[in-house]
Every structure is written in C-alpha cells, then in structure tokens.
Design an enzyme around this catalytic site. Sequence first.
Site, PDB file in Angstrom:
ATOM      1  N   LYS A  22       0.833  -1.210   0.000  1.00 19.71           N
ATOM      2  CA  LYS A  22       0.000   0.000   0.000  1.00 19.71           C
ATOM      3  C   LYS A  22       0.865   1.256   0.000  1.00 19.71           C
ATOM      4  O   LYS A  22       0.622   2.186  -0.768  1.00 19.71           O
ATOM      5  CB  LYS A  22      -0.931  -0.031   1.225  1.00 19.71           C
ATOM      6  CG  LYS A  22      -1.863   1.163   1.328  1.00 19.71           C
ATOM      7  CD  LYS A  22      -3.104   0.835   2.128  1.00 19.71           C
ATOM      8  CE  LYS A  22      -2.891   0.924   3.623  1.00 19.71           C
ATOM      9  NZ  LYS A  22      -2.711   2.299   4.113  1.00 19.71           N
ATOM     10  N   GLY A  95      -5.161   8.209   5.317  1.00 17.87           N
ATOM     11  CA  GLY A  95      -4.255   9.142   5.982  1.00 17.87           C
ATOM     12  C   GLY A  95      -2.987   9.367   5.169  1.00 17.87           C
ATOM     13  O   GLY A  95      -2.468  10.482   5.102  1.00 17.87           O
ATOM     14  N   ARG A 123      -8.286  12.773  12.380  1.00 19.73           N
ATOM     15  CA  ARG A 123      -6.872  12.416  12.600  1.00 19.73           C
ATOM     16  C   ARG A 123      -5.973  13.656  12.579  1.00 19.73           C
ATOM     17  O   ARG A 123      -6.235  14.609  11.846  1.00 19.73           O
ATOM     18  CB  ARG A 123      -6.440  11.388  11.541  1.00 19.73           C
ATOM     19  CG  ARG A 123      -7.201  10.083  11.749  1.00 19.73           C
ATOM     20  CD  ARG A 123      -6.781   9.011  10.805  1.00 19.73           C
ATOM     21  NE  ARG A 123      -5.417   8.585  11.026  1.00 19.73           N
ATOM     22  CZ  ARG A 123      -4.778   7.719  10.245  1.00 19.73           C
ATOM     23  NH1 ARG A 123      -5.391   7.199   9.192  1.00 19.73           N
ATOM     24  NH2 ARG A 123      -3.544   7.364  10.517  1.00 19.73           N
ATOM     25  N   SER A 168       7.498   9.102  12.050  1.00 16.42           N
ATOM     26  CA  SER A 168       6.368   8.851  11.147  1.00 16.42           C
ATOM     27  C   SER A 168       6.814   9.043   9.707  1.00 16.42           C
ATOM     28  O   SER A 168       7.259  10.132   9.319  1.00 16.42           O
ATOM     29  CB  SER A 168       5.223   9.823  11.464  1.00 16.42           C
ATOM     30  OG  SER A 168       4.370   9.928  10.351  1.00 16.42           O
ATOM     31  N   ASP A 317       1.979  -1.156  11.824  1.00 13.13           N
ATOM     32  CA  ASP A 317       0.665  -1.655  11.417  1.00 13.13           C
ATOM     33  C   ASP A 317       0.444  -3.111  11.821  1.00 13.13           C
ATOM     34  O   ASP A 317      -0.660  -3.645  11.658  1.00 13.13           O
ATOM     35  CB  ASP A 317       0.498  -1.492   9.897  1.00 13.13           C
ATOM     36  CG  ASP A 317       0.435  -0.016   9.510  1.00 13.13           C
ATOM     37  OD1 ASP A 317       0.063   0.809  10.358  1.00 13.13           O
ATOM     38  OD2 ASP A 317       0.771   0.311   8.352  1.00 13.13           O
ATOM     39  N   LYS A 344      -4.488   6.115  14.776  1.00 13.55           N
ATOM     40  CA  LYS A 344      -4.618   5.455  13.458  1.00 13.55           C
ATOM     41  C   LYS A 344      -6.085   5.535  13.011  1.00 13.55           C
ATOM     42  O   LYS A 344      -6.837   6.351  13.524  1.00 13.55           O
ATOM     43  CB  LYS A 344      -4.131   4.003  13.563  1.00 13.55           C
ATOM     44  CG  LYS A 344      -2.633   3.890  13.794  1.00 13.55           C
ATOM     45  CD  LYS A 344      -1.844   4.372  12.590  1.00 13.55           C
ATOM     46  CE  LYS A 344      -0.355   4.409  12.841  1.00 13.55           C
ATOM     47  NZ  LYS A 344       0.361   5.105  11.779  1.00 13.55           N
ATOM     48  N   ARG A 348      -6.369   2.074  18.031  1.00 16.81           N
ATOM     49  CA  ARG A 348      -6.101   0.624  17.933  1.00 16.81           C
ATOM     50  C   ARG A 348      -5.697   0.013  19.271  1.00 16.81           C
ATOM     51  O   ARG A 348      -5.852  -1.192  19.449  1.00 16.81           O
ATOM     52  CB  ARG A 348      -5.038   0.337  16.866  1.00 16.81           C
ATOM     53  CG  ARG A 348      -5.582   0.454  15.474  1.00 16.81           C
ATOM     54  CD  ARG A 348      -4.645  -0.105  14.406  1.00 16.81           C
ATOM     55  NE  ARG A 348      -5.239   0.112  13.089  1.00 16.81           N
ATOM     56  CZ  ARG A 348      -4.569   0.374  11.982  1.00 16.81           C
ATOM     57  NH1 ARG A 348      -3.256   0.444  12.005  1.00 16.81           N
ATOM     58  NH2 ARG A 348      -5.206   0.546  10.843  1.00 16.81           N
ATOM     59  N   ARG A 390      -7.557  -3.029   9.519  1.00 21.93           N
ATOM     60  CA  ARG A 390      -6.591  -3.947  10.151  1.00 21.93           C
ATOM     61  C   ARG A 390      -7.196  -4.627  11.381  1.00 21.93           C
ATOM     62  O   ARG A 390      -6.882  -5.778  11.679  1.00 21.93           O
ATOM     63  CB  ARG A 390      -5.295  -3.214  10.505  1.00 21.93           C
ATOM     64  CG  ARG A 390      -4.608  -2.659   9.259  1.00 21.93           C
ATOM     65  CD  ARG A 390      -3.135  -2.408   9.439  1.00 21.93           C
ATOM     66  NE  ARG A 390      -2.649  -1.548   8.378  1.00 21.93           N
ATOM     67  CZ  ARG A 390      -2.314  -1.951   7.149  1.00 21.93           C
ATOM     68  NH1 ARG A 390      -2.409  -3.212   6.819  1.00 21.93           N
ATOM     69  NH2 ARG A 390      -1.895  -1.092   6.244  1.00 21.93           N
TER      70      ARG A 390
HETATM   71  C1  S3P Z   1       2.525   4.769   6.216  1.00 20.05           C
HETATM   72  C2  S3P Z   1       3.167   5.062   7.389  1.00 20.05           C
HETATM   73  C3  S3P Z   1       2.667   4.632   8.707  1.00 20.05           C
HETATM   74  C4  S3P Z   1       1.644   3.504   8.591  1.00 20.05           C
HETATM   75  C5  S3P Z   1       0.636   3.751   7.511  1.00 20.05           C
HETATM   76  C6  S3P Z   1       1.321   3.926   6.165  1.00 20.05           C
HETATM   77  C7  S3P Z   1       3.100   5.292   4.959  1.00 20.05           C
HETATM   78  O1  S3P Z   1       2.054   5.741   9.317  1.00 20.05           O
HETATM   79  O2  S3P Z   1       0.979   3.328   9.830  1.00 20.05           O
HETATM   80  O3  S3P Z   1      -0.276   2.667   7.422  1.00 20.05           O
HETATM   81  O4  S3P Z   1       2.727   4.806   3.873  1.00 20.05           O
HETATM   82  O5  S3P Z   1       3.937   6.195   5.031  1.00 20.05           O
HETATM   83  P1  S3P Z   1       2.920   6.789  10.181  1.00 20.05           P
HETATM   84  O6  S3P Z   1       4.080   7.132   9.369  1.00 20.05           O
HETATM   85  O7  S3P Z   1       2.078   7.970  10.424  1.00 20.05           O
HETATM   86  O8  S3P Z   1       3.258   6.037  11.432  1.00 20.05           O
END
Ligand code: S3P
Length: 430
Positions: A22, A95, A123, A168, A317, A344, A348, A390
């Site tokens: 993803k 997000g 969020r 992040s 995740d 999230k 969660r 999830r």
């Molecule tokens: C992601 C980063 C993660 C993850 C999300 C996808 C990404 O979030 O939880 O499902 O594609 O950069 P955070 O970077 O906010 O932790």
Amino acid sequence: MSTIQVTDISGLRGRVSLPGDKSISHRAVMISSIAEGKSSVSNLLDGLDCRATIDAFSNMGIVITQGSDKAYTIEGKGLRGLTEPRSDLYLGNSGTTMRLLLGMLAGSGFRAVLCGDDSLSKRPMKRVTSPLRLMGAKIEGGDDGNLAPLIINPGRLGPIEYDSPVASAQVKSAILLAGLYADGTTKVTEPYRSRDHTERMLRLFGADVTQERLSASVRGLDDSNLTSQRIVVPGDISSAAFFITLGIMADDSEIILTSCGINPTRTGILTVVERMGADVELTNQNNGFEPYADIVIKSSSLKATKVTEDEVPLLIDEIPLIALLGTAAEGTTVIEGCGELRVKETDRVNSIVTNLKAMGADIESEGDSIIIKGPCRLKGASAESFGDHRTAMMMVIAGSVAEGTTTVNDTECIATSFPDFMDTLRCLIP
Ligand code: S3P
C-alpha cells in the site's frame, strides 16, 4: 453492514500471492504523476485507499489508465504539471494520501481542498501542516490546521532542517515531497527510523536524496524534472502479516507467501516472530529498488517477547497481530511505546484490548504499552472492527485459531487495503 463468521481452522497449505504494498503503491502514483513521461506500475494495490490517490491525481489532470489486471500507466506531466482540481479532493479513509498530498501540493501553485471520511477528519494533521508552514506553505483548517477539511493556498517554499517529534514516515514523506519544490536542501530527522519508501522511490526517479541513520535529505529540483520509470510493486508485508500470524498459530500448517516486500524498515514483524521462536524462513530473495522474497511459515510454539519503542515504526501496522501472537506465547509479552496506535484509523490500543479481552485473553493497556499474559486458548466471540480494516482482519485471524465461532462485524472496511483477503484465506483451507 457486512459480517464475517469464522471457526477454528488447521492444516493450512498453499502458496499465496499478495496484494501490492500500500505504501509503495501510493508513492508510485504520486511520484509518477509529477515525473516527466509515461510510467508503468504493475501489481498496484487495488484497494480503496490507493483508489483515493488515483482519483485525486486524475482530478488534477493526470491520465491514469488500467491495462491488464493490476498494471497501470501514469502519464506524468512534470513537477509543475498538475492542474487545479475541478472539485474538493475527497480522500476517503486514507491518511497516507492526505499527509503526502499536503506536502506535494504545498508548493504546487494552486488552491486545493483536501477532505475525507469521519475517521480521517478526526486524525491529527498538525504534525504535517506545522513543518510545511515553516517551509512557507499556506494551509488552513480546523483547530489551526490540525483537522480536515484542509485548504492549501499557493505558497512559495523554502528548505528546512526539521527535527520531527514523531517517528512517522507520513510526516517525513510530506516534508521531503515539499522539499522537491523548495530552493535548496530539505532535511528531516526522526527520533527512530521509519519506513523509507519515499526516499527509495524519489531516488529511482532521479531525485538527489541522501539518507543517514535517522535523517533523510532531498535537494529541490530547481524546475528540472524527475524521469518516468517502470515499477513492479512488491507484495505488502503488512497484508502478509495476517497469514504469517495464522500460519504460525494454526495447527499443522505450512504456507508460502510469494514476492513479499522485505524492506528492512518494514520487517519488524519478522524480527519479532523469530524472537518468539516461530519457524519463518525467507527464500528467493531479490534486490530491486525495493527488496522482496518468498516467506515460508510453519506452525510453531511461541515464547513471549518485549517489543521496544525504537522497533515500533518498523512494525507499526502489525501491532494488533503481535498482540494476538502474544496470547499464544508462553510468558508475558509487552509492546512498549505504541501511543501512535491511538491516532490510526481508530484507537487501535482500545480496539485490540477490547476485542481480544472479549475472546478471553489476559490483555491490558498501561499508558503507551500493551501487556499480554499467555498462553491462553481464545474463545469465539462477537468482535467489532470499529470501521478499521486492520482490526477487522486481525479479528478474522483470531477467530480462525479460537475455539467455537467468532463473528466480526462491520467488515466492509477490509477493502481499504486487502479486497481479496477472504478469498486468500479460503484458498489455504484444506
Ligand atoms: C505509512 C506510514 C505509517 C503507517 C501507515 C502507512 C506510509 O504511518 O501506519 O499505514 O505509507 O507512510 P505513520 O508514518 O504515520 O506512522
């Protein structure tokens, strides 16, 4: 509202091909769109979140066509080729799309409104809009730019050196993507290392990106362009994790997950299950711009482990599944520093503890930690997804190794990241 009922299963056998990663799929669409020329992307994830990204770029004038199955062609128009969207950009539950787009559009020179569903509208976005404002972005939104809908007005960006308070990848990526439009070098430093898909893909397309242990830097493109590419998206280790967990916990099972991404910033789940004593092996390893391999999983007995805060971004995740594995392990499993899970798609920490407790697990949260005492044989129960893909899939896996029948409610959300999840599960059952 759709529900899924599952009962205890064992004797799983088979080879599974996984949906495209993803995170990599989002970035492939986004970066191809601002590169010059036609890129081809195969095994792109056909989930609702990536659909939101495709729709957003189509709305900004990019032609994206689907060829056979999961192969797409994206006609990139260069760094300044996106056009003002014809309508508000509705990003559903995604997000990643919202945070990365904020960065990409902050310096693009037109107005755009980003909005999403109820969960996305709650969020926190300040973690992205604050550093972008430091770069000169003009972003407005509820709670001083923290909540969608967010309005981006044309702004001129300058580079920054930013110490992010959170580890992040979404924050880091938003800043790096904005850095493409800034005059000079933009640098982000994180408290712990997060996934580096943006850095790898930008480099593949020709950007000047450097990485140190906790930092990543990008040089602004000065109106030069990224070059189109041919990309094959590896399988998503976060989707694989459901079947890694099931293969370990179900009796008498041996399954193979093919061409799964094994980027070291994503393989925390493999490190943890190995530490717990699971029989998991990587074969056929390949090194592309993103490494991938086949993963062979056999039924295993488990011992408890401690997951530390620095490991969390590498398995963020997969924490719901580590909690589930903890119920089957001998001893007390502790997952530390997982406060980020509270922001999230749903809280969660709450959804893990509530659902696994309903199945008879000895599980509690204490501050930012989750503590699970095992081993415990789970019992079938009625579980809630809380609208979170999830959580829904974790509870289907929990029900597949529990005594009796489990009903998981509100499961449409599974299509967010793994539309073929139930078909994949069915083809492993003898
Ligand atoms: C992601 C980063 C993660 C993850 C999300 C996808 C990404 O979030 O939880 O499902 O594609 O950069 P955070 O970077 O906010 O932790």
